[in-house]
Design an enzyme around this catalytic site. Structure first.
Site, short mmCIF file in Angstrom:
data_model
loop_
_atom_site.label_atom_id
_atom_site.label_comp_id
_atom_site.label_asym_id
_atom_site.label_seq_id
_atom_site.Cartn_x
_atom_site.Cartn_y
_atom_site.Cartn_z
N SER A 31 32.87 46.26 52.36
CA SER A 31 33.85 47.32 52.59
C SER A 31 35.07 47.04 51.73
O SER A 31 35.68 45.97 51.83
CB SER A 31 34.27 47.35 54.07
OG SER A 31 35.44 48.13 54.25
N ARG A 40 43.12 13.08 36.20
CA ARG A 40 43.96 14.19 36.63
C ARG A 40 43.21 15.17 37.52
O ARG A 40 43.27 16.39 37.32
CB ARG A 40 44.52 14.91 35.40
CG ARG A 40 45.40 14.05 34.52
CD ARG A 40 45.52 14.59 33.12
NE ARG A 40 45.91 15.99 33.09
CZ ARG A 40 47.17 16.42 33.08
NH1 ARG A 40 48.17 15.55 33.10
NH2 ARG A 40 47.45 17.70 33.04
N GLY A 94 40.25 20.62 31.57
CA GLY A 94 40.43 19.18 31.50
C GLY A 94 39.19 18.48 32.02
O GLY A 94 38.07 18.79 31.62
N ASP A 101 37.90 48.31 52.05
CA ASP A 101 39.12 48.36 52.87
C ASP A 101 39.46 47.02 53.51
O ASP A 101 40.57 46.84 54.01
CB ASP A 101 38.97 49.39 53.98
CG ASP A 101 38.84 50.81 53.43
OD1 ASP A 101 39.27 51.03 52.28
OD2 ASP A 101 38.33 51.69 54.14
N CYS A 133 20.68 59.00 56.17
CA CYS A 133 19.38 59.05 56.84
C CYS A 133 19.54 59.50 58.29
O CYS A 133 19.91 58.71 59.16
CB CYS A 133 18.70 57.68 56.78
SG CYS A 133 17.06 57.66 57.54
N ASN A 149 42.87 24.28 38.21
CA ASN A 149 42.69 24.13 39.65
C ASN A 149 42.45 22.66 40.03
O ASN A 149 41.55 22.33 40.79
CB ASN A 149 41.52 24.99 40.15
CG ASN A 149 41.55 25.18 41.65
OD1 ASN A 149 42.61 25.25 42.27
ND2 ASN A 149 40.38 25.26 42.27
N HIS A 192 42.52 29.07 24.43
CA HIS A 192 43.70 29.45 25.20
C HIS A 192 43.69 30.89 25.68
O HIS A 192 44.63 31.30 26.38
CB HIS A 192 44.96 29.17 24.39
CG HIS A 192 45.33 27.72 24.37
ND1 HIS A 192 44.62 26.80 23.63
CD2 HIS A 192 46.28 27.02 25.02
CE1 HIS A 192 45.15 25.59 23.80
NE2 HIS A 192 46.15 25.69 24.64
#
Length: 781
Positions: free
Chosen positions: A183, A739, A595, A185, A108, A551, A681
């Site tokens: 971006s 856990r 879990g 990069d 533009c 995690n 799995h």
């Protein structure tokens, strides 16, 4: 304090549009809240930006705003009329999995002129738009800030010309701006990651993996050029994630004589039995005199001096396209939500800010400070002040110690660093993608430090049975991109084998232990510490590196393997939603692993646009299920006739996947039908994602380098830092029955998931994000 955002500013209007910049090669989105909200993309659409558009539009509507989209960027803003259209909740559906931008972008030239910006201001005023959200690079954000700074002047011109009334000018007396960075990069200072970078890495690694197979077959050397005119992030992470032999990046030009060093390196690799060589080059790479280092230059050098069969590949714009990764979808969604929050809190005195990522937190930084530092980096590099440029950029990705895995020839004996230390490395728990990258990094870093590296097969059982052997540099050469566990891994805890373990620790003279695994590794490490009172052989340093799809290891915000599993789930959800788009009126119930930890279900819900995600950490009952069914019944009355529900495998022992499927099927009769999928799995397999390869490489290297640590600790990521934390301290923050850690950062994202799914819930905004100064924080160089 909790407030419902819908009650904050009831008269808010929101507009979203995309624009383009002639000079800036990045995509920018602007959102205007009026209260109206507007979004623009500049020049090149980045994968993941549609997630930001979707979030801004839906959160804007959620707050009671009127939302518009502006097609073709700034050009659409200047032209007005049918380029500016009101958005609806349904109009941004099915955007998450699309690359680029669905609302277009264009150059533009008109917006560069005062007349063009005056016309743009007129179109905004007529719609009551006084808030702007921009997604793009430094040039795009600078243009938006200029627009804001001359806003009052533009209004005066419009009033004088009779295009708007004095009353309209008074109602639109100021313009607020919030920026988001897009971006590939990752070249914008102030944020750890920009939207589109992770997806670009996925495209690059896919190509590198494909090239590697043919290169091994023919014993070839491959030179790959990736994007990065002023920033070497893509090149460096690609090199680390692919186990490349050499990398050239703009911020770190090679020393004089690099040609001989490179050839010696490649020759050493071939002498060790390697059938291929990989060299990564950023498009902006130069030597210390500013002379470009190109693929063809390196190809000619290697062919002439070594006689290797060599090929060069320039990846080009394939890096910009494709389906966005789970990380980019979540990043775009989080930034979009935070952008709306920033505009809600903005006043006429609030400076323009940019929403950035710091570790796992969304932060606000002064827009023009970030732009200035980004420009300072470019100038420092142009002047040859490369060390200063790296400090200004502040990217942890340019940390020197992972790069040493490539820069020092393995044949270098480094006699000054020879030691008598034997370090054992083992995998414990379920296998996951990225484990092998961590092992490779630890082995090679240890060898470079002069240590003797030992690998232990089959976890604690292997340690007890003496399945221990030395390992060489070459033995782990191609491990970075391999999934699973090459060492073998088992869930068995050491408590029943402590005596045998202590005997083998003494027999093999192990002085330190690196345990890579999930919650079993964490508990097993504590078992070894407890046994120290009886077995002094176990009084050695122990470092646990979190590696599990769940995690759920205390002491780290992220675990190796979780990102790969998350992308697998997200890709599966995309395909399932696509199938529903054809059949209509269908709801899918998907069971994920994890879990008792709901990380995968929650984050996949954000990335996949789920209507609900059931997890153990957030108890639910029959009333909640009823609300979810009613929500889907109402959804089927709209144009979006599909539903997606995720269930963590252990979220509730009674409300099983079958129970929820049967309930939804019964209550949805005549409105929608149901299907269920148990992913199983498949979530643990596959090649590691770029994040898991890079993360595993950093953790493995850091574990060997060490630092001032407790003798038994977890090495994890806290926000943006890799830190060692005592097992004894982490024990207090652990729920051993289920856990999981007692506190988990990602739970704060669950309200966002529900809001984006159109539930009427409250969002905790008691912790207001304060705008930070990037210059004061980093210091003037």
């Amino acid at each position: 304090m909790q407030v419902t955002l819908k009650n904050v500013k009831n008269n808010m209007e929101v507009s979203t549009f995309l624009t383009d910049s002639h000079e800036v090669k990045c995509c920018t989105v602007l959102c205007i809240i009026s209260y109206s909200l507007c979004m623009l993309f500049f020049l090149c659409a980045r994968t993941g930006m549609n997630a930001a558009v979707r979030a801004v539009v839906r959160v804007g509507i959620y707050t009671g705003a009127k939302v518009y989209v502006v097609y073709e960027g700034y050009q659409g803003l200047v032209d007005g009329r049918d380029h500016i259209c009101q958005a609806t909740w349904e109009s941004v559906s099915m955007m998450l999995q699309l690359g680029g931008t669905v609302i277009g972008t264009a150059r533009c030239q008109d917006f560069r002129t005062k007349e063009g910006r005056t016309n743009a201001a007129c179109n905004l005023v007529k719609l009551g738009i006084t808030n702007l959200c921009v997604i793009g690079g430094d040039g795009s954000l600078t243009g938006a800030n200029q627009f804001r700074s001359e806003w009052s002047e533009l209004l005066q011109i419009l009033v004088k010309a009779g295009k708007i009334t004095a009353e309209e000018a008074k109602q639109s007396s100021h313009l607020n701006i919030v920026g988001m960075v897009g971006s590939i990069d990752n070249d914008f200072c102030g944020t750890d990651m920009t939207i589109g970078t992770d997806s670009a890495l996925h495209r690059i690694i896919e190509v590198v993996d494909a090239i590697t197979t043919t290169a091994q077959s023919h014993q070839r050397a491959f030179i790959l050029e990736v994007m990065g005119r002023h920033c070497g992030y893509l090149a460096l992470v690609t090199a680390l994630a692919s186990g490349a032999d050499w990398v050239f990046i703009p911020e770190m030009p090679p020393d004089d004589g690099w040609e001989d060093h490179l050839c010696r390196r490649l020759t050493d690799q071939r002498s060790l039995g390697y059938r291929l060589n990989v060299i990564i080059v950023a498009e902006g790479a130069t030597d210390r005199f500013g002379k470009p280092i190109t693929c063809d230059m390196i190809k000619n050098l290697v062919t002439k001096k070594l006689g290797f069969d060599t090929r060069a590949t320039i990846l080009g714009h394939v890096q910009r396209g494709g389906t966005p990764s789970a990380f980019d979808r979540i990043l775009g969604s989080r930034m979009g939500v935070e952008a709306v929050m920033a505009l809600l809190e903005a006043t006429p005195e609030t400076p323009a800010c940019v929403v950035s990522l710091s570790g796992n937190q969304a932060v606000r930084l002064p827009l023009m400070e970030c732009v200035q530092v980004t420009k300072d980096v470019t100038k420092a590099m142009a002047d040859g002040r490369f060390e200063e440029a790296v400090k200004l950029r502040g990217k942890c990705s340019l940390s020197p110690y992972p790069s040493c895995l490539m820069s020092i020839p393995p044949s270098d004996p480094r006699p000054s660093l020879q030691s008598n230390i034997n370090i054992g490395i083992m995998n414990v728990g379920a296998p996951c993608a990225g484990m092998n990258a961590a092992v490779r990094s630890a082995v090679r870093t240890g060898i470079l430090q002069g240590h003797h590296m030992l690998v232990i097969h089959d976890g604690f059982e292997g340690l007890a049975h003496g399945h221990i052997e030395p390992i060489s540099w070459a033995a782990v050469g191609n491990w970075t991109g391999e999934g699973g566990s090459n060492l073998g891994t088992k869930r068995t805890l050491p408590r029943s084998m402590i005596e045998d373990i202590s005997l083998n620790v003494a027999k093999f003279n192990i002085h330190a232990l690196v345990v890579i695994g999930g919650f079993e590794a964490f508990v097993g490490g504590m078992d070894l510490v407890t046994a120290r009172e009886k077995y002094e052989e176990l009084c050695i340093p122990i470092v646990v590196i979190p590696a599990t799809v769940s995690n759920n290891v205390p002491g780290s915000d992220f675990s190796i393997g979780a990102d790969t599993a998350l992308n697998t789930i997200t890709t599966t959800c995309d395909r399932i939603k696509q199938s529903a788009a054809g059949t209509k009126r269908r709801v899918f119930i998907i069971e994920t692993m994890g879990g008792y930890c709901g990380y995968l279900a929650t984050m996949a819900g954000l990335a996949g646009g789920a209507d609900a995600a059931y997890i153990y950490e957030e108890p639910f009952g029959i009333h909640d299920l009823e609300v979810n069914v009613e929500h889907l019944v109402e959804k089927m009355k709209t144009t979006v006739k599909r539903g997606l529900v995720l269930r963590n495998e252990k979220c509730n022992p009674n409300y099983t996947t079958d129970f929820i499927f049967n309930l939804y099927s019964e209550e949805g009769k005549g409105v929608f039908d149901c299907r269920k999928n148990v992913l199983g799995h498949v979530q643990q397999g596959g090649t590691p994602s770029p994040f898991d390869r890079n993360f595993g490489t950093k953790l493995g290297s850091k574990a060997i380098f060490g630092g001032k640590t407790d003798s038994a600790c977890v090495l994890g990521m806290r926000k943006k830092a890799l830190v060692f934390q005592s097992l004894a301290e982490l024990k207090l923050n652990s729920d051993f029955e289920h856990r999981i850690p007692k506190s988990q950062w990602w739970l704060k994202l669950r309200p966002i998931l529900k809001i984006l799914a159109k539930y009427k819930v409250s969002l905790d905004i008691s912790e207001k994000t304060i705008m930070e100064s990037i210059i004061k924080k980093r210091g003037v160089i």
